[in-house]
Enzyme design. Structure first.
Site, PDB file in Angstrom:
ATOM      1  N   ILE A  74      10.663 -33.055  16.143  1.00  0.00           N
ATOM      2  CA  ILE A  74       9.473 -33.812  16.508  1.00  0.00           C
ATOM      3  C   ILE A  74       8.359 -33.284  15.614  1.00  0.00           C
ATOM      4  O   ILE A  74       8.161 -32.076  15.513  1.00  0.00           O
ATOM      5  CB  ILE A  74       9.133 -33.711  18.010  1.00  0.00           C
ATOM      6  CG1 ILE A  74       7.925 -34.577  18.351  1.00  0.00           C
ATOM      7  CG2 ILE A  74       8.958 -32.284  18.449  1.00  0.00           C
ATOM      8  CD1 ILE A  74       7.716 -34.795  19.838  1.00  0.00           C
ATOM      9  N   ALA A  75       7.689 -34.203  14.919  1.00  0.00           N
ATOM     10  CA  ALA A  75       6.672 -33.770  13.960  1.00  0.00           C
ATOM     11  C   ALA A  75       5.618 -34.857  13.768  1.00  0.00           C
ATOM     12  O   ALA A  75       5.928 -36.054  13.799  1.00  0.00           O
ATOM     13  CB  ALA A  75       7.319 -33.437  12.614  1.00  0.00           C
ATOM     14  N   GLU A 108      15.240 -26.562  21.144  1.00  0.00           N
ATOM     15  CA  GLU A 108      14.920 -25.203  20.727  1.00  0.00           C
ATOM     16  C   GLU A 108      13.560 -25.244  20.043  1.00  0.00           C
ATOM     17  O   GLU A 108      13.259 -26.183  19.331  1.00  0.00           O
ATOM     18  CB  GLU A 108      15.946 -24.650  19.728  1.00  0.00           C
ATOM     19  CG  GLU A 108      17.307 -24.365  20.312  1.00  0.00           C
ATOM     20  CD  GLU A 108      18.259 -25.546  20.205  1.00  0.00           C
ATOM     21  OE1 GLU A 108      19.355 -25.467  20.781  1.00  0.00           O
ATOM     22  OE2 GLU A 108      17.896 -26.568  19.571  1.00  0.00           O
ATOM     23  N   ASN A 113       5.872 -20.480  18.479  1.00  0.00           N
ATOM     24  CA  ASN A 113       5.207 -21.788  18.426  1.00  0.00           C
ATOM     25  C   ASN A 113       4.679 -22.157  19.819  1.00  0.00           C
ATOM     26  O   ASN A 113       5.234 -22.988  20.525  1.00  0.00           O
ATOM     27  CB  ASN A 113       6.167 -22.854  17.894  1.00  0.00           C
ATOM     28  CG  ASN A 113       5.446 -24.154  17.579  1.00  0.00           C
ATOM     29  OD1 ASN A 113       4.321 -24.387  18.014  1.00  0.00           O
ATOM     30  ND2 ASN A 113       6.109 -25.013  16.821  1.00  0.00           N
ATOM     31  N   TYR A 120       5.710 -29.151  25.478  1.00  0.00           N
ATOM     32  CA  TYR A 120       6.948 -29.349  26.225  1.00  0.00           C
ATOM     33  C   TYR A 120       6.758 -29.034  27.711  1.00  0.00           C
ATOM     34  O   TYR A 120       7.272 -29.740  28.574  1.00  0.00           O
ATOM     35  CB  TYR A 120       8.079 -28.512  25.627  1.00  0.00           C
ATOM     36  CG  TYR A 120       8.317 -28.798  24.158  1.00  0.00           C
ATOM     37  CD1 TYR A 120       8.252 -30.103  23.656  1.00  0.00           C
ATOM     38  CD2 TYR A 120       8.581 -27.770  23.264  1.00  0.00           C
ATOM     39  CE1 TYR A 120       8.453 -30.360  22.310  1.00  0.00           C
ATOM     40  CE2 TYR A 120       8.789 -28.030  21.914  1.00  0.00           C
ATOM     41  CZ  TYR A 120       8.722 -29.326  21.448  1.00  0.00           C
ATOM     42  OH  TYR A 120       8.916 -29.568  20.119  1.00  0.00           O
TER      43      TYR A 120
END
Length: 149
Positions: A74-75, A108, A113, A120
């Site tokens: 996801i970016a 993961e 981070n 999340y």
């Protein structure tokens, strides 16, 4: 603001733009071949892009195996971060996974981070364990996170 953005499934012709997001986001980015294989050869893979004015500004992917979704990536482009677009992208991915029969989702994330971990957790992900030396660039551990959908 999210209303001006479009979500859609990734296509082969999107790979160049997705690679721009990938290279701007990760120290060990995926290759063109990896994305090509995900789109064409991985029957478990689902990838979604986020567009503004026909420009891909973010993407995410998951593998759905039976009733479990495993987030692969996801970016968001750096200049679009901090605008809740990551929230919108993850929300869309969760919706798609549910529609495809997933009952849980895992991922993961680097132990350092904290921004991603916070995202999340907003969606109910809980810590599930550690994968030691998971990241090849610096052998950083990964935090495994899970949520029931």
């Amino acid at each position: 603001m999210v209303d001006s953005f479009v979500f859609r499934y990734m296509r082969e012709e999107d790979i160049d733009q997705v690679l721009e997001v990938e290279h701007a986001s990760f120290t060990t980015p995926w290759s063109r071949e990896a994305f090509y294989n995900e789109i064409h050869n991985n029957k478990f893979a689902v990838y979604i892009v986020l567009e503004e004015d026909n420009k891909i500004i973010g993407y995410c992917g998951t593998w759905i195996v039976i009733d479990e979704a495993h987030v692969t990536n996801i970016a968001i482009l750096p200049e679009y971060r901090g605008k809740r677009l990551g929230d919108a992208l993850l929300n869309k991915l969760i919706s798609v996974a549910r529609e495809m029969g997933a009952r849980s989702m895992t991922l993961e994330v680097r132990v350092t981070n904290h921004v991603a971990q916070s995202l999340y957790r907003k969606f109910g992900f809980k810590n599930g364990g550690i994968r030691k030396n998971y990241y090849s660039d610096n052998q950083e551990d990964a935090l495994i996170m899970w949520v029931n959908l």
